[in-house]
Design an enzyme around this catalytic site. Structure first.
Site, PDB file in Angstrom:
ATOM      1  N   SER A  61       0.904  -1.224   0.099  1.00 17.65           N
ATOM      2  CA  SER A  61      -0.060  -0.102   0.116  1.00 17.65           C
ATOM      3  C   SER A  61       0.853   1.389   0.032  1.00 17.65           C
ATOM      4  O   SER A  61       0.257   2.569  -0.423  1.00 17.65           O
ATOM      5  CB  SER A  61      -0.985   0.061   1.172  1.00 17.65           C
ATOM      6  OG  SER A  61      -2.084  -0.845   0.927  1.00 17.65           O
ATOM      7  N   TYR A 188      -4.060  -2.316 -10.129  1.00 16.54           N
ATOM      8  CA  TYR A 188      -3.700  -2.133  -8.750  1.00 16.54           C
ATOM      9  C   TYR A 188      -2.778  -3.089  -8.120  1.00 16.54           C
ATOM     10  O   TYR A 188      -1.858  -2.845  -7.464  1.00 16.54           O
ATOM     11  CB  TYR A 188      -5.142  -2.109  -8.098  1.00 16.54           C
ATOM     12  CG  TYR A 188      -5.093  -2.168  -6.518  1.00 16.54           C
ATOM     13  CD1 TYR A 188      -4.800  -0.978  -6.007  1.00 16.54           C
ATOM     14  CD2 TYR A 188      -5.327  -3.242  -5.974  1.00 16.54           C
ATOM     15  CE1 TYR A 188      -4.721  -1.132  -4.355  1.00 16.54           C
ATOM     16  CE2 TYR A 188      -5.474  -3.425  -4.717  1.00 16.54           C
ATOM     17  CZ  TYR A 188      -5.242  -2.416  -3.610  1.00 16.54           C
ATOM     18  OH  TYR A 188      -5.045  -2.340  -2.656  1.00 16.54           O
ATOM     19  N   TYR A 240      -4.665   3.540   8.089  1.00 14.83           N
ATOM     20  CA  TYR A 240      -5.898   2.889   8.079  1.00 14.83           C
ATOM     21  C   TYR A 240      -6.534   3.303   9.448  1.00 14.83           C
ATOM     22  O   TYR A 240      -6.404   4.412   9.622  1.00 14.83           O
ATOM     23  CB  TYR A 240      -5.895   1.407   8.026  1.00 14.83           C
ATOM     24  CG  TYR A 240      -5.036   0.917   6.726  1.00 14.83           C
ATOM     25  CD1 TYR A 240      -5.679   1.179   5.436  1.00 14.83           C
ATOM     26  CD2 TYR A 240      -4.204   0.074   6.946  1.00 14.83           C
ATOM     27  CE1 TYR A 240      -4.943   0.512   4.132  1.00 14.83           C
ATOM     28  CE2 TYR A 240      -3.217  -0.212   5.634  1.00 14.83           C
ATOM     29  CZ  TYR A 240      -3.734   0.177   4.389  1.00 14.83           C
ATOM     30  OH  TYR A 240      -3.244  -0.246   3.218  1.00 14.83           O
ATOM     31  N   VAL A 258       1.000  -3.895   3.859  1.00 15.24           N
ATOM     32  CA  VAL A 258       1.183  -5.141   4.497  1.00 15.24           C
ATOM     33  C   VAL A 258       2.529  -6.040   4.308  1.00 15.24           C
ATOM     34  O   VAL A 258       2.320  -6.959   4.946  1.00 15.24           O
ATOM     35  CB  VAL A 258      -0.045  -5.734   4.056  1.00 15.24           C
ATOM     36  CG1 VAL A 258      -1.497  -5.180   4.791  1.00 15.24           C
ATOM     37  CG2 VAL A 258      -0.420  -6.235   2.576  1.00 15.24           C
TER      38      VAL A 258
HETATM   39  N1  GLU Z   1      -2.455  -5.076  -2.026  1.00 10.74           N
HETATM   40  C1  GLU Z   1      -3.103  -5.336  -0.650  1.00 10.74           C
HETATM   41  C2  GLU Z   1      -4.314  -5.366  -0.742  1.00 10.74           C
HETATM   42  O1  GLU Z   1      -5.040  -5.004  -1.797  1.00 10.74           O
HETATM   43  C3  GLU Z   1      -2.741  -3.748  -0.257  1.00 10.74           C
HETATM   44  C4  GLU Z   1      -2.909  -3.594   1.354  1.00 10.74           C
HETATM   45  C5  GLU Z   1      -2.063  -2.813   2.260  1.00 10.74           C
HETATM   46  O2  GLU Z   1      -0.785  -2.889   1.772  1.00 10.74           O
HETATM   47  O3  GLU Z   1      -2.230  -2.591   3.113  1.00 10.74           O
HETATM   48  O4  GLU Z   1      -5.130  -6.045   0.121  1.00 10.74           O
END
Ligand code: GLU
Length: 305
Positions: A61, A188, A240, A258
């Site tokens: 992310s 994405y 978040y 993540v």
């Molecule tokens: N590619 C991950 C997802 O879509 C990113 C989430 C993250 O890094 O917080 O779940």
């Protein structure tokens, strides 16, 4: 600075309480949680790093900061038709708020928001063109042509990302997402799968520490106004539903992923990248957050100082 970083690796970096590696993306589940790296790139051109700072990891992310910057470059304030600018207070992959708010994601850094931003970038572009543009932007800001996508990680998310697929379809039903969902998610998932090390990531954030201009090369990347806005979004929404806690403990604009990385920006002073794959309950690097907290205590770099 080198002493501070060495102390952080020797203390926090060796902690037993490391959190849990993200396992909902199978390719990330096998990452060794005992790794820890940190790099500080200062606005006067010095680079300090220690631990596993040369080890590549999945930025996940954190890439949302770069895709937002690319989208702003194309659409300017038009971007705010796709996403809002408010903290969500919800988990990174939540669908609940979308229904209440007619399919418009709260901000560009939750999954729904970044998926909507991928859709915005795809206006009049094919996924391979959008991805080439995002990757060359990242290589430019990091001043490193070796940065690449990790196609195994991207494929792993394509194979398992049903929740993100649900978010995209939901937004398509509301007309926020306009392009084919497969194109949007392919874009994405691939930008989330960019692999970088702490040194490259710290270098890439220098334009945000330099008010939109890379303070080392002198090259302007974006306007100061835009850099300040991106930094403020990182502060409010970069972690978040842990964003308030991160602002409270660290006090810097930051974006987590993540994969266990965090990019933090000390405006006028430095860009900092830290990586420890174990995550806390809300999906942010557990030791990475603790390391940044310690760094800010030692340097006084909080934006609230
Ligand atoms: N590619 C991950 C997802 O879509 C990113 C989430 C993250 O890094 O917080 O779940």
């Amino acid at each position: 600075m080198q002493d501070i970083l060495d102390d952080i690796v020797a203390t926090i970096g060796k902690s037993d309480d490391r959190g849990n590696v993200a396992d909902y993306i199978p390719e990330l589940a096998g990452v060794d949680p005992n790794q820890f790296g940190i790099c500080v790139a200062t606005t006067d051109g010095q680079v300090f790093s220690t631990g596993d700072s040369e080890q590549l990891f999945s930025i996940q992310s954190i890439s949302k900061v770069f895709s937002l910057t690319v989208a702003l470059g194309h659409l300017g304030d038009g971007v705010w038709k796709w996403v809002g600018r408010e903290p969500s207070g919800d988990p990174f992959n939540s669908i609940v708020q979308l229904e209440h708010e007619h399919g418009k994601p709260r901000n560009p850094f939750i999954n729904a928001g970044a998926i909507a931003i991928a859709d915005a970038i795809l206006m009049k572009r094919l996924p391979k063109e959008a991805l080439a543009e995002i990757l060359s932007f990242v290589r430019f800001i990091a001043d490193d042509e070796s940065i690449c996508f990790d196609s195994k990680v991207a494929q792993s998310e394509l194979d398992t990302g049903e929740r993100n697929r649900a978010l995209a379809h939901f937004m398509k039903a509301y007309g926020i997402v306009k392009q084919p969902v497969d194109y949007v998610l392919g874009t994405y998932f691939h930008h989330c799968a960019i692999a970088m090390n702490c040194r490259q990531l710290a270098q890439s954030g220098l334009f945000l520490a330099g008010d939109g201009r890379n303070p080392v090369t002198g090259v302007r990347v974006i306007s100061s106004n835009r850099a300040r806005r991106i930094n403020s979004l990182m502060l409010m929404c970069g972690h978040y539903d842990g964003s308030g806690e991160f602002a409270f403990r660290v006090g810097l604009p930051g974006k987590s992923g993540v994969g266990g990385g965090i990019l933090a920006v000390a405006p006028g002073k430095a860009s900092i990248a830290v990586w420890s794959p174990g995550l806390d309950e809300v999906g942010n690097s557990k030791l990475g957050t603790a390391a940044l907290e310690r760094l800010v205590q030692k340097t006084g770099w909080s934006v609230f100082a």
